[in-house]
Design a protein around this motif. Structure first.
Motif, mmCIF file in Angstrom:
data_model
loop_
_atom_site.group_PDB
_atom_site.id
_atom_site.type_symbol
_atom_site.label_atom_id
_atom_site.label_comp_id
_atom_site.label_asym_id
_atom_site.label_seq_id
_atom_site.Cartn_x
_atom_site.Cartn_y
_atom_site.Cartn_z
ATOM 1 N N PHE A 35 38.589 35.598 44.235
ATOM 2 C CA PHE A 35 39.353 36.265 43.169
ATOM 3 C C PHE A 35 39.758 35.248 42.101
ATOM 4 C CE2 PHE A 35 39.584 40.380 44.993
ATOM 5 C CZ PHE A 35 39.493 40.184 46.358
ATOM 6 N N ARG A 36 40.113 34.017 42.560
ATOM 7 C CA ARG A 36 40.640 33.009 41.629
ATOM 8 C C ARG A 36 39.734 31.779 41.653
ATOM 9 N NH1 ARG A 36 43.999 35.743 44.445
ATOM 10 N NH2 ARG A 36 45.614 36.973 43.422
ATOM 11 N N TRP A 42 38.914 37.672 39.186
ATOM 12 C CA TRP A 42 40.018 37.800 38.219
ATOM 13 C C TRP A 42 39.831 36.884 37.010
ATOM 14 C CZ3 TRP A 42 40.235 41.952 40.222
ATOM 15 C CH2 TRP A 42 40.810 42.306 41.442
ATOM 16 N N PRO A 47 43.410 41.841 37.089
ATOM 17 C CA PRO A 47 43.677 42.657 38.280
ATOM 18 C C PRO A 47 44.714 43.750 38.048
ATOM 19 C CG PRO A 47 44.529 40.412 38.571
ATOM 20 C CD PRO A 47 43.712 40.411 37.325
#
Ligand code: APR
Length: 249
Positions: A35-36, A42, A47
């Motif tokens: 996600f990061r 993201w 998000p």
């Protein structure tokens, strides 16, 4: 890294109740983006704008089209990697009881771990928002968005969107595991999302040893973790199992 691998193998050999906490980093080698950080989901989407329950309720077709379709294609193809298989081997060796995972890819169960707490639910299943009927994601036809249940209701991932509560049983079982373990392996998480990032704090507070496996430092490093093995989950787990099997012989 060798000394820390040896140290962790000794800690595992001596431990009586080991728990693992995992995040997206353990699934990267299975083709699932984190996600990061580099290549993170993201980095491409906000998000709060696309993975929030309000966004889904407002326009389920859009969230299905932008986020959920991509996740479905990635998860349908994903298979466990050496990181997942290493944790399954630890369970077979009697050296891991529970995996608390933030991941929604079902890869720990696919690798063979039998006690997996899915803190953020699962993407392997969709559920009808009208009648609650569940469908395996890989069997859901997404030619029409949003996909619908036989009853006509809209299907949604059985995962936790931002803005939603963590499933109570997952929260309580995770807290219980963190309170009762004497060693917690924290693998592939940036440890920035709450309340899951509290689990290593609870473990530490109850006297457990906390060991991170991550190529990078996290807010836990130097604060909560006893030490960080700087490396990829697959490579570290392979070496850890090798060392542990020598110790257990
Ligand atoms: N092995 C282990 N860790 C790795 C690897 C690897 N090969 N590659 C990267 N990492 C680490 C990164 O350094 C980072 O610390 O994995 C972590 C991934 O962090 P995130 O993408 O933030 O994933 P995660 O911690 O699981 O996110 C928590 O945020 O958006 C929500 O619900 C989502 O469950 C997710 C939660």
């Amino acid at each position: 890294m060798d000394d820390l691998i040896k140290q962790t193998a000794a800690d595992l050999a001596a431990a009586h109740h080991v728990v693992a906490l995992t995040g997206a980093g353990i699934s990267i080698d299975s083709g699932i983006p984190p996600f990061r950080g580099k290549g993170g989901l993201w980095e491409r989407f906000d998000p709060m704008e696309i993975a929030h329950i309000d966004a889904f309720m407002q326009d389920p077709a859009r969230v299905w089209d932008i986020l959920v379709r991509e996740m479905k294609e990635i998860v349908d193809r994903a298979r466990p990697n050496d990181g997942h298989l290493g944790l399954a081997k630890l369970e077979q060796l009697g050296k891991l009881k529970t995996v608390i995972t933030q991941n929604i890819d079902g890869l720990h169960q696919a690798a063979g771990n039998s006690d997996v707490i899915e803190f953020h639910g699962t993407f392997a299943w969709q559920r009808c928002m009208a009648c609650g009927k569940k469908y395996e994601t890989r069997r859901v036809d997404i030619s029409q968005l949003p996909p619908r249940c036989e009853c006509g209701g809209i299907l949604r991932p059985d995962a936790v969107f931002f803005g939603e509560m963590i499933p109570t049983d997952a929260l309580l079982r995770s807290r219980n595991a963190a309170e009762n373990c004497d060693l917690m392996l924290v693998v592939g998480t940036s440890a920035v999302v709450q309340p899951v990032a509290l689990m290593p704090v609870i473990a530490k507070d109850n006297g457990a040893r906390v060991v991170e496996i991550n190529p990078e430092k996290t807010p836990l490093t130097g604060e909560i973790s006893d030490y960080l093995i700087m490396g990829g989950a697959g490579e570290v787990m392979n070496r850890l199992i090798e060392e542990l099997e020598k110790t257990l012989r």
